[in-house]
Design an enzyme around this catalytic site. Structure first.
Site, mmCIF file in Angstrom:
data_model
loop_
_atom_site.group_PDB
_atom_site.id
_atom_site.type_symbol
_atom_site.label_atom_id
_atom_site.label_comp_id
_atom_site.label_asym_id
_atom_site.label_seq_id
_atom_site.Cartn_x
_atom_site.Cartn_y
_atom_site.Cartn_z
ATOM 1 N N GLY A 178 47.373 34.856 43.732
ATOM 2 C CA GLY A 178 46.925 35.120 42.358
ATOM 3 C C GLY A 178 47.810 34.398 41.359
ATOM 4 C CB VAL A 220 58.287 18.396 37.653
ATOM 5 C CG1 VAL A 220 58.147 16.928 37.261
ATOM 6 C CG2 VAL A 220 57.094 18.838 38.501
ATOM 7 N NE ARG A 221 59.731 17.485 31.736
ATOM 8 C CZ ARG A 221 59.246 17.694 30.521
ATOM 9 N NH1 ARG A 221 59.889 18.486 29.691
ATOM 10 N NH2 ARG A 221 58.137 17.105 30.135
ATOM 11 N NE ARG A 271 45.068 36.492 46.706
ATOM 12 C CZ ARG A 271 44.676 36.889 45.499
ATOM 13 N NH1 ARG A 271 43.438 36.672 45.098
ATOM 14 N NH2 ARG A 271 45.512 37.497 44.691
ATOM 15 C CB CYS A 272 44.969 28.916 52.145
ATOM 16 S SG CYS A 272 44.542 27.715 53.405
ATOM 17 C CG ASP A 293 53.761 40.183 49.545
ATOM 18 O OD1 ASP A 293 52.650 39.745 49.187
ATOM 19 O OD2 ASP A 293 54.002 41.395 49.713
ATOM 20 C CB THR A 350 52.953 38.222 42.058
ATOM 21 O OG1 THR A 350 52.083 39.362 41.920
ATOM 22 C CG2 THR A 350 54.290 38.722 42.566
ATOM 23 C CG ASP A 403 50.393 42.451 41.840
ATOM 24 O OD1 ASP A 403 49.729 42.639 40.813
ATOM 25 O OD2 ASP A 403 49.917 41.964 42.881
ATOM 26 C CG ASP A 412 53.746 42.932 44.972
ATOM 27 O OD1 ASP A 412 54.227 41.857 44.564
ATOM 28 O OD2 ASP A 412 52.659 42.996 45.567
ATOM 29 N NE ARG A 427 49.213 42.622 46.303
ATOM 30 C CZ ARG A 427 49.851 42.010 47.297
ATOM 31 N NH1 ARG A 427 49.192 41.721 48.398
ATOM 32 N NH2 ARG A 427 51.104 41.671 47.186
ATOM 33 C CE LYS A 439 49.811 62.651 21.548
ATOM 34 N NZ LYS A 439 50.759 61.887 22.209
ATOM 35 N NE ARG A 464 33.221 56.705 25.431
ATOM 36 C CZ ARG A 464 32.619 57.884 25.264
ATOM 37 N NH1 ARG A 464 32.961 58.910 26.057
ATOM 38 N NH2 ARG A 464 31.714 58.055 24.329
ATOM 39 C CD GLN A 477 46.031 44.429 33.841
ATOM 40 O OE1 GLN A 477 46.918 45.207 34.127
ATOM 41 N NE2 GLN A 477 44.838 44.506 34.391
HETATM 42 O O1 F6P Z 1 48.241 39.995 42.916
HETATM 43 C C1 F6P Z 1 47.759 39.845 41.619
HETATM 44 C C2 F6P Z 1 46.464 40.600 41.441
HETATM 45 O O2 F6P Z 1 46.013 40.410 40.122
HETATM 46 C C3 F6P Z 1 46.515 42.087 41.775
HETATM 47 O O3 F6P Z 1 47.092 42.843 40.737
HETATM 48 C C4 F6P Z 1 45.077 42.385 42.029
HETATM 49 O O4 F6P Z 1 44.965 43.489 42.904
HETATM 50 C C5 F6P Z 1 44.570 41.119 42.664
HETATM 51 O O5 F6P Z 1 45.488 40.098 42.331
HETATM 52 C C6 F6P Z 1 43.205 40.692 42.221
HETATM 53 O O6 F6P Z 1 42.826 39.595 42.986
HETATM 54 P P1 F6P Z 1 41.631 38.596 42.589
HETATM 55 O O7 F6P Z 1 42.067 37.760 41.432
HETATM 56 O O8 F6P Z 1 41.430 37.792 43.824
HETATM 57 O O9 F6P Z 1 40.469 39.454 42.208
#
Ligand code: F6P
Length: 319
Positions: free
Chosen positions: A11, A24-25, A72-73, A103, A125, A127, A129, A171, A213, A243, A251
């Site tokens: 991602g 690069v630089r 993603r490969c 990761d 990333t 995330d 994580d 994630r 509130k 809602r 994001q």
């Molecule tokens: O790892 C980044 C992320 O945005 C996660 O937060 C989310 O679960 C996932 O990728 C979404 O993946 P995609 O862009 O393939 O829908």
């Protein structure tokens, strides 16, 4: 080390471009040629590679996304895919590779290193994580994007005297929810690391309403999920109109914050320095504001800790 290559994988994350620029630089500064591999490991397998000059990375520091594109490969996880990639490495005379990603991408970096291609991984990333670093590139920007959304949703929630659930990415990690929840003054933060009790969330909403509130914000991490259903249940239990908003890929975009640009710049430069010094199979992290590097497998084996102190503090400050 005469020629290094750089790729982005998994991602995308704001700040990846700043990391590419730094790679690069720094390399050119040290007299090393740089190649850009397109579309992650897919591009490595297919030889989608182009030379990068100083000017190739002009005007990208402030841009979200990645100029190298990303993917993603699955093929790279197979022996056949790896073999094809190794051929391409030889054909293009690549002496070392910098992989920017999460990761999943680190596993690819480790495989390359084990096959004799020195590879350095940089955590990119939203995330946050990755266990071997306090922060990954893109996280700070994503948190700021969520805060901006919280501010906007709070306006309309106040006008209508509603509660609003905001579902954020991450994630399996609750870090975006935690940081944005604390910085955005959320009433409740729901993350996979902590579990939650819907009645406690409802009680807090009712208490807030009773003391005048006008709005309530609940941040929910995607690792828990189900914001639409939860919204219905909360409305039913509390009588407070509720809602739910799923922020989604908003994001992942946007101009990186200063913090992400700086993190990307120092990590990108360090990756090149490590390759030049003869290192490989390392992943870079920042711990207590200090750059470190770890064996990739060791980094993958580490467990990310969740900041329970910050989580508790967010609860106290939103009583
Ligand atoms: O790892 C980044 C992320 O945005 C996660 O937060 C989310 O679960 C996932 O990728 C979404 O993946 P995609 O862009 O393939 O829908």
């Amino acid at each position: 080390m005469k020629t290094i290559a750089v790729l982005t994988s998994g991602g995308d994350a704001p700040g990846m471009n700043a990391a590419i620029r730094a790679v690069v630089r720094t390399a050119i500064y040290h007299g090393v040629d740089v190649l850009g591999i397109k579309r992650g490991f897919n591009g490595l397998i297919r030889g989608e590679i182009e030379e990068l000059e100083v000017s190739s990375v002009s005007d990208i520091l402030q841009r979200g996304g990645t100029i190298l594109r990303t993917a993603r490969c699955e093929e790279f996880k197979t022996d056949k895919g790896l073999k094809k990639a190794l051929n391409v490495v030889k054909i293009f005379g690549i002496d070392g590779i910098v992989v920017i990603g999460g990761d999943g991408s680190f596993r690819g970096a480790k495989d390359l290193s084990e096959l004799g291609v020195p590879t350095i991984a940089i955590p990119g990333t939203i995330d946050n994580d990755i266990a071997c670093t306090d922060f990954s590139i893109g996280f700070d920007t994503a948190v700021n994007t969520v805060i901006d959304a919280i501010n906007k949703i709070r306006d309309t929630a106040t006008s209508h005297e509603r509660a609003n659930i905001i579902e954020v990415m991450g994630r399996h990690s609750g870090d975006i929810a935690l940081y944005a929840g604390l910085a955005g003054g959320a009433e409740s933060i729901i993350v996979p690391e902590m579990g939650f009790d819907i009645d406690a969330v409802c009680k807090k909403l009712i208490k807030g309403k009773n003391r005048g509130k006008l709005h309530s914000i609940i941040i929910l991490a995607e690792g828990v999920g189900g914001s639409l259903e939860l919204g219905k249940q909360i409305q039913q239990k509390t009588g407070i109109e509720t809602r739910a908003t799923i922020l989604g890929h908003i994001q992942r975009g946007g101009s990186p914050t200063a913090r992400d640009r700086i993190l990307a710049s120092v990590m990108g430069a360090r990756a090149v320095e490590l390759l030049i010094s003869g290192a490989g199979n390392r992943v870079i992290g920042i711990i207590n504001n200090e750059l470190k590097d770890f064996d990739i497998q060791e980094a993958l084996n580490m467990e990310k800790s969740f900041d329970t102190h910050m989580y508790k503090l967010a609860g106290i400050l939103s009583i």
